[in-house]
Design an enzyme around this catalytic site. Structure first.
Site, PDB file in Angstrom:
ATOM      1  CB  VAL A  82      -0.971  -0.093   0.887  1.00 32.00           C
ATOM      2  CG1 VAL A  82      -1.613   1.155   1.661  1.00 32.00           C
ATOM      3  CG2 VAL A  82      -1.581  -0.497   1.439  1.00 32.00           C
ATOM      4  CE  LYS A  83       4.227   5.672  -4.937  1.00 30.59           C
ATOM      5  NZ  LYS A  83       4.113   5.460  -6.460  1.00 30.59           N
ATOM      6  CB  VAL A  84       0.713   5.763   2.547  1.00 30.66           C
ATOM      7  CG1 VAL A  84       0.549   7.107   3.832  1.00 30.66           C
ATOM      8  CG2 VAL A  84       0.248   4.226   2.917  1.00 30.66           C
TER       9      VAL A  84
END
Length: 221
Positions: A82-84
């Site tokens: 998950v890219k945050v």
């Protein structure tokens, strides 16, 4: 050093995968929008094409909403990361993701302080954007060196993933610094193979070989 392809175009991913050097994929909302396809459909197909990590980005700006989107993404495939964004809300979400065992990629990192906070929060990857810093007259690779030193000083398990790579020298510099990974466009990945002297030398060898009569036939069994 791991090499990731930065794209949402599945044909590009197939091409790079067939070269035998692709370790994973990173995407972002701009890449997916350019594909013209539904977001989760694209992510699912990419995850099926590669065995390594696939970074898929949340689009929310508040931690609770990031968590909702990230949990959904993590259920698409086991190799989703998950890219945050490395904002205050993003770091908060990364901490919660880490506590839940969900892999994360802290993106839009432009300072060593952001990288430090992301590592402390338990990010799996931290992504400094070197090309964007170079574009505003900053030295992007200096940031990579600083993050490498911070990670080494405190033995953070967070991997250093160099992003916004614009040319082969970025890749080589990242490798010399000791970055764990770099993510690049297909044209930059192609250029790692290329040098004019290779083409000149290969053509010379082929021309000379052509003058040898039945070169391989004599070795036939």
């Amino acid at each position: 050093m791991e090499l990731f392809l930065d794209t949402a175009q599945v044909d590009e991913i197939r091409e790079a995968r067939d070269w035998g050097v692709l370790d994973g994929v990173t995407t972002n909302p701009s890449h997916v929008a350019a594909s013209g396809r539904p977001f989760l459909e694209v992510v699912r197909e990419i995850c099926a094409l590669v065995d390594g990590p696939v970074s898929a980005e949340v689009t929310a700006t508040l931690a609770d909403e990031m968590m909702e989107q990230g949990r959904l993404l993590s259920r698409v495939a086991p190799n989703v990361v998950v890219k945050v964004p490395a904002t205050r809300e993003g770091i908060k979400a990364i901490r919660q993701f880490s506590d839940e065992g969900i892999s994360t990629n802290a993106t839009l990192v432009f300072t060593p302080a952001q990288a430090l906070l992301a590592a402390k929060a338990g990010a799996t990857y931290v992504s400094p954007f070197v090309g964007r810093l170079d574009a505003i007259q900053h030295h992007g690779m200096e940031l990579v060196e600083q993050i490498r030193r911070i990670h080494d000083n405190y033995s953070f398990p967070t991997k250093l993933l160099v992003a916004a790579v614009r040319h082969p020298d970025h890749v080589v510099e990242a490798a010399l610094i000791g970055a764990d990974a770099a993510t690049l466009r297909l044209d930059v990945l192609r250029s790692l193979y290329e040098h004019p002297l290779v083409n000149i030398g290969l053509q010379q060898f082929l021309d000379d070989w052509a003058r040898i009569p039945n070169a391989f036939r004599r070795y036939e069994l």
